[in-house]
Design an enzyme around this catalytic site. Structure first.
Site, short mmCIF file in Angstrom:
data_model
loop_
_atom_site.label_atom_id
_atom_site.label_comp_id
_atom_site.label_asym_id
_atom_site.label_seq_id
_atom_site.Cartn_x
_atom_site.Cartn_y
_atom_site.Cartn_z
N HIS A 63 31.49 32.79 35.11
CA HIS A 63 30.82 32.79 36.42
C HIS A 63 29.87 33.98 36.45
O HIS A 63 30.30 35.13 36.38
CB HIS A 63 31.89 32.92 37.53
CG HIS A 63 31.30 33.10 38.90
ND1 HIS A 63 32.03 33.56 39.97
CD2 HIS A 63 30.06 32.85 39.39
CE1 HIS A 63 31.25 33.61 41.05
NE2 HIS A 63 30.05 33.19 40.72
N HIS A 79 31.02 37.83 36.65
CA HIS A 79 31.97 38.04 37.74
C HIS A 79 33.37 37.73 37.26
O HIS A 79 34.30 38.48 37.50
CB HIS A 79 31.59 37.16 38.93
CG HIS A 79 32.57 37.21 40.06
ND1 HIS A 79 33.60 36.32 40.18
CD2 HIS A 79 32.67 38.05 41.10
CE1 HIS A 79 34.31 36.61 41.27
NE2 HIS A 79 33.76 37.65 41.85
N HIS A 80 33.54 36.59 36.58
CA HIS A 80 34.81 36.33 35.93
C HIS A 80 34.63 35.34 34.79
O HIS A 80 33.60 34.67 34.69
CB HIS A 80 35.88 35.84 36.92
CG HIS A 80 35.70 34.44 37.41
ND1 HIS A 80 35.44 34.13 38.72
CD2 HIS A 80 35.76 33.26 36.77
CE1 HIS A 80 35.34 32.82 38.85
NE2 HIS A 80 35.52 32.27 37.67
N MET A 121 41.91 25.94 48.10
CA MET A 121 42.88 25.59 47.07
C MET A 121 44.06 26.53 47.24
O MET A 121 43.89 27.64 47.75
CB MET A 121 42.29 25.71 45.67
CG MET A 121 41.23 24.66 45.41
SD MET A 121 40.66 24.60 43.72
CE MET A 121 41.98 23.71 42.95
N HIS A 131 45.31 31.77 42.98
CA HIS A 131 43.97 31.24 43.23
C HIS A 131 43.89 30.54 44.58
O HIS A 131 44.66 29.62 44.86
CB HIS A 131 43.57 30.25 42.14
CG HIS A 131 42.24 29.61 42.39
ND1 HIS A 131 41.06 30.32 42.36
CD2 HIS A 131 41.89 28.34 42.71
CE1 HIS A 131 40.05 29.51 42.64
NE2 HIS A 131 40.52 28.30 42.86
N GLN A 182 34.74 29.25 30.55
CA GLN A 182 33.92 29.18 31.77
C GLN A 182 33.53 30.60 32.16
O GLN A 182 34.41 31.46 32.30
CB GLN A 182 34.72 28.54 32.91
CG GLN A 182 33.92 28.42 34.19
CD GLN A 182 34.81 28.15 35.40
OE1 GLN A 182 35.53 29.03 35.87
NE2 GLN A 182 34.77 26.94 35.91
N HIS A 210 40.45 29.92 47.74
CA HIS A 210 39.08 30.28 48.08
C HIS A 210 39.15 31.34 49.19
O HIS A 210 40.03 32.19 49.14
CB HIS A 210 38.26 29.05 48.45
CG HIS A 210 38.20 28.04 47.34
ND1 HIS A 210 37.81 26.73 47.52
CD2 HIS A 210 38.50 28.16 46.01
CE1 HIS A 210 37.86 26.10 46.35
NE2 HIS A 210 38.28 26.93 45.43
#
Ligand SMILES: *[C@@H]1O[C@H](CO)[C@@H](O)[C@H](O)[C@H]1NC(C)=O
Ligand SMILES: *[C@@H]1O[C@H](CO)[C@@H](O)[C@H](O)[C@H]1NC(C)=O
Length: 354
Positions: free
Chosen positions: A148, A72-73, A292, A217, A146, A219
């Site tokens: 996802h 996804h990312h 956030m 960024h 990272q 949510h």
């Protein structure tokens, strides 16, 4: 786990291949997942690389090695220290726990996002002569990838994945240094309301910075995130838009909308427009029920050191607002709206960010 870390360190030194002519000095380092199998939807895995601490390296670009059918990312962080001393762990605020792996933050200290990928975005090459300095004389001692994985479906037969990023770097100093300034807020969003989360700070260092990309960024409640340079001209604030985006769109770095310079005494400011139809108060935090508010500004500056203080945070509502901060000429409508056709809804994006 020290053995793994040492091995990665050696790989950084020898596991490279020139990508241009033989006398060229651009090298390529693979920072890839070490053949992982996500067993749950919404898995966030992190994997680190310790940078040889006796050398400076100059990162000039990033080439993704995955597809949107798999990931996804992906985010690439620079860290002072990684979340945990292991070669793979569950990370990210919403982390579900895949059995057999620890759960920890991405970085234990000094997190800085230096690359973001989503939706089959192409490679990112920094402008000519610009590099992120990492290693000996940098706060970036580790890189942590990272990934996802939104769905475990591609891996149900035990298939393994090596998604990641090829990092392009040089060993010779580059004339300009890249950095990322992170603007953000604390605060809360009241039930059934529209809340502006705002921040601002003054650049105090004697440097000229050239912003070239931005990332937003939030949510699920974020609708618009906008960032500005603010200069004061005879008591009048002059607002220059650096970038704005619907944070429900892929949260990559996009080019700034105005090429401008930011100098000592100028201010940078950001607003997140949040819309809540929840019947409870939403606070800043890392889970999907929290929010956030972040605006990342990627810039370069002449010479070999970035800004020493790369953060600009406010308390957020109800304690801080641009009005309370003493600004005038606040671009209220502009900061909370997007051009026609640029909202996630108009673009048919249904998946909310996490
Ligand atoms: C990553 O790169 C390797 C080596 O080039 C390749 O074999 C692999 O298929 C790539 N993986 C993904 C997920 O694209
Ligand atoms: C800003 O400068 C870059 C590099 O010269 C250029 O590619 C880009 O189109 C410019 N952007 C705007 C909005 O003028």
């Amino acid at each position: 786990m020290m053995a793994v870390v040492q091995w990665l360190q050696i790989l950084f030194l020898v596991g490279t291949s020139a990508v241009a002519g033989s006398d060229e000095v651009i090298k390529r380092f693979p920072l890839l997942m070490p053949q992982v199998t996500p067993t749950m939807d919404d898995t966030y895995f992190c994997t680190p690389i310790r940078i040889d601490p006796t050398m400076d390296y100059y990162i000039t670009g990033f080439q993704p090695n995955t597809t949107s059918a798999t990931a996804h990312h992906m985010l690439l962080y620079g860290c002072m220290t990684p979340g945990v001393d292991e070669d793979v762990w569950n990370c990210g605020g919403m982390a579900v726990s895949n059995a057999g792996y620890s759960t920890a933050p991405t970085c234990k200290s000094g997190p800085q996002v230096i690359y973001a990928w989503a939706l089959d975005a192409p490679a990112l090459l920094l402008p000519e002569g610009v590099a992120f300095k990492v290693g000996k004389n940098s706060d970036i001692k580790y890189l942590v990838l990272q990934v996802h994985y939104a769905s475990k479906a591609p891996f149900i037969d035990g298939l393994k994945d090596d998604s990641g990023v090829f990092v392009y770097y040089r060993e010779t100093p580059q004339p300009r240094t890249a950095g990322v300034l992170l603007l953000g807020t604390g605060g809360r969003i009241l039930p059934k309301s529209v809340e502006y989360m705002e921040t601002e700070c003054t650049i105090k260092e004697d440097k000229v910075i050239y912003p070239f990309a931005f990332r937003t960024h939030t949510h699920q409640l974020g609708r618009v995130v906008s960032g500005y340079k603010v200069s004061r001209n005879g008591g009048e604030d002059v607002w220059t838009l650096l970038g704005k985006k619907d944070p429900q769109l892929p949260q990559m770095f996009y080019p700034v909308v105005t090429n401008t310079t930011i100098r000592k005494g100028d201010r940078v400011a950001a607003r997140c427009t949040m819309v809540s139809d929840r019947d409870y108060v939403t606070r800043i935090g890392s889970t999907a029920k929290d929010e956030m508010c972040n605006f990342y500004l990627m810039y370069y500056t002449e010479g070999t050191s970035p800004l020493k203080d790369p953060k600009c945070f406010s308390l957020g509502p109800p304690f801080y607002s641009w009005t309370r901060g003493g600004f005038n000429n606040i671009p209220d409508a502009d900061a909370s709206s997007l051009p026609v056709g640029e909202t996630a809804k108009e673009m048919g994006v249904v998946r909310h960010q996490m």
